[in-house]
Design a protein around this motif. Sequence first.
Motif, PDB file in Angstrom:
ATOM      1  N   UNK A  24       2.445   3.838   2.921  1.00 30.14           N
ATOM      2  CA  UNK A  24       1.474   4.833   3.282  1.00 30.14           C
ATOM      3  C   UNK A  24       0.804   4.706   4.837  1.00 30.14           C
ATOM      4  N   UNK A  25       0.637   5.652   5.675  1.00 33.08           N
ATOM      5  CA  UNK A  25       0.206   5.479   6.992  1.00 33.08           C
ATOM      6  C   UNK A  25      -1.177   6.187   7.169  1.00 33.08           C
ATOM      7  N   UNK A  50      -1.984   3.378  11.220  1.00 32.10           N
ATOM      8  CA  UNK A  50      -2.022   1.946  10.761  1.00 32.10           C
ATOM      9  C   UNK A  50      -1.024   2.229   9.444  1.00 32.10           C
ATOM     10  N   UNK A  51      -0.672   0.874   8.803  1.00 34.38           N
ATOM     11  CA  UNK A  51       0.596   1.138   7.933  1.00 34.38           C
ATOM     12  C   UNK A  51      -0.168   0.075   6.535  1.00 34.38           C
ATOM     13  N   UNK A  52       0.189   0.607   5.439  1.00 35.75           N
ATOM     14  CA  UNK A  52       0.110  -0.139   4.410  1.00 35.75           C
ATOM     15  C   UNK A  52       1.293  -0.260   3.637  1.00 35.75           C
ATOM     16  N   UNK A  66       0.949  -7.368  -0.990  1.00 39.57           N
ATOM     17  CA  UNK A  66       1.117  -6.252  -0.107  1.00 39.57           C
ATOM     18  C   UNK A  66       0.537  -6.637   1.161  1.00 39.57           C
ATOM     19  N   UNK A  67       0.734  -5.816   2.226  1.00 39.31           N
ATOM     20  CA  UNK A  67       0.360  -6.036   3.364  1.00 39.31           C
ATOM     21  C   UNK A  67      -0.317  -4.797   4.230  1.00 39.31           C
ATOM     22  N   UNK A  68      -1.341  -4.884   4.704  1.00 36.38           N
ATOM     23  CA  UNK A  68      -1.979  -3.948   5.587  1.00 36.38           C
ATOM     24  C   UNK A  68      -1.700  -4.254   7.078  1.00 36.38           C
ATOM     25  N   UNK A  69      -0.995  -3.271   7.758  1.00 41.59           N
ATOM     26  CA  UNK A  69      -0.578  -3.868   9.242  1.00 41.59           C
ATOM     27  C   UNK A  69      -1.558  -2.917   9.984  1.00 41.59           C
TER      28      UNK A  69
END
Length: 679
Positions: free
Chosen positions: A230-231, A241-243, A250-253
């Motif tokens: 999801x963005x 941003x991206x999750x 999981x990663x938060x970018x």
Amino acid sequence: MKSAGSEYSRGGAGIALSIAHRGLASHASSPDVPFATSHRTTKGTREAQAGHSGPFSSRARYDSLLTHTLEIILAGKTLVFETNHQSNEMKEVCSSMLRMLQTGVLVCLLTAPQFSQTTPSEPPAQASLSPPTVDFRDVASEAGLTAENVSGDADNKRYILETTGDGVAIFDFDNDGLMDILLVNATTMDGKGRGEKSISHLYRNTGNMHFVDITQKAGLGKVGWGQGVCAGDYDNDGYEDLFVTYYGHSVLYHNEGNGTFKDVTEAAGLKSDTVRWDTGCSFFDYDLDGKLDLAVTGYVEFDRDKIPEPGSGGYCQWKGMPVMCGPRGLPSGRSFLFHNDGRGKFSDVSMSSGIGKPTGCYGFTVLASDFDNDGYPDLYMSCDSRPSLLYHNRKNGTFEEVGVASGVALSDAGQEQAGMGVTASDYDEDGFVDIAKTNFSDDVPNLYHNNGDGTFTDRVYESGLGAHTQYLGWGIQFLDVDNDGRKDIVMVNGHVYPEVERGPLNYKYHQPRLFYWNAGGGKFKDLSNSAGPGISEPWASRGLAVGDLANDGSLEVVINNLDTRPSLLKNFATKKNWLMVRCVGTKSNRDAVGARVYVYVGDRRMSGEIQTGASFLSQNDPRVHVGLADETSYQRIEVQWPGGQREVFPGGKANQIVVLTEGTGSPVAAAKPAPASRP
């Protein structure tokens, strides 16, 4: 997903029915049981809207009895899932008995006499409308979308982890006005072979329907068991941003604003201490503080060393064939809610909010929308082989699960389903957001029509969506393909067992897509066989996202296919006029997630809502697309911003992209949107 062990026995269901009858009868004289808000109905009947004279009327008494019994069932389910010392086998037995009891209660309800009711009449389908020409073609290779998806062994799926596939996001990461694409990817069980370099892929839109892979340059080259995406601009700095969800961590970018992303998971407080199988995610502002919070679903507690061999038990067979095990028989994952505290930090409020309480849900897609028009976003979660969940926002930081009571947890016959993908939109423009959901094979999807009183009715059959039971559905989305102002539906399919191609059963692993044209009056027409090769060709598809990739008013469909390249479907048929609306929040979150857009044209009103997670583990174009049919202009646009403030913006010409910023329109009195005349 279903297995042979998931079938109810006739005797067990009979016991449950008998218990349910006794449960209702034993409380028939009690005037103090809580008043129920809804009940389930079968195909061809309607939910009661009004007409009972008070809490002690016959209708209210019956609803009260049903609610009391359901509360006992739900309390029992909570006890089962919160009892840690029980074995998984014993938990499953107890859960099965509770499900039988639940089914019995619903059967009692379905056979009960219908009470007098007043319901608004549904206008008939407009028979004079001729179906449009639709010509979807797959142009992925020509557009540069060529990266291969890797999800374990392509031909022999020994573990359920290899079967669920991945999502896709359509978003503008560099603010150039063109929608870019992220295709999530997985790996192999041992991380070798195809899995060594199976990263997710970020494709930059360079215009003219051409894309360039910039994954490594953007800093997104992580190898792992990717699932969904999801963005959202969680820090309101103007960049998306991206999750990305993973089995593992999981990663938060964070979007650095220079074409690159940075892993800030730990700094943001989102790094898990243990291995989790996260699946769906959605950014949304549940407390309306102007910052995007994050909801995450979990599927299975997966430990490879504890997974039985294919065919080794009742939950490892399907129609007599030995197959991979699960999800039944495996412990379910958890759902999470993270509150955005500002300054790049999140806090885990899963338990205090009610989202993280054990439910037994094998969770996939989570979607946020204000289903009851009270100004606060709610959450809907599709659950595999369990009742799906609807969390009503109580406006105080907590949520109440009301899926069964609202009518969106089960099939129209009161049975659990294997829910996969979810889409939510007001398909009949009556002012309330409806829900459509895909399910496993030997079943139909759901079309939960929002009755406007906190309840829903599954209209899958009367709408025309119930003809196909042979397909296993995944991604699904409402979209206006021909720009006639009505929301159509696209679904993608594909089985989970490659063995079906080699067995005696008449099932296919690779399956065609489905396209339903909205004919008006609550009816859809199946145009799948005539909608072009992009629809009719068979694939094992999973995630799906919709967006206007060429900024020409025509919606494209991006599909993440299992173990092969993606699909990019473009409609080459002639389309009508259109409008694309991008909203920018100032007091509310910058992405205006949760805003409602209403476009007025003549005597019609078309609407859309800004959402993040949807379809199957995916993210659609965040702009609101509206078909204007033959109209060359529109009269005005009204926006209801998160928090309820409403503004009106002047009309203009068709066939353009407009940007509306909160605070620049003319204020209008806040009010619940009245139903518009239906097209």
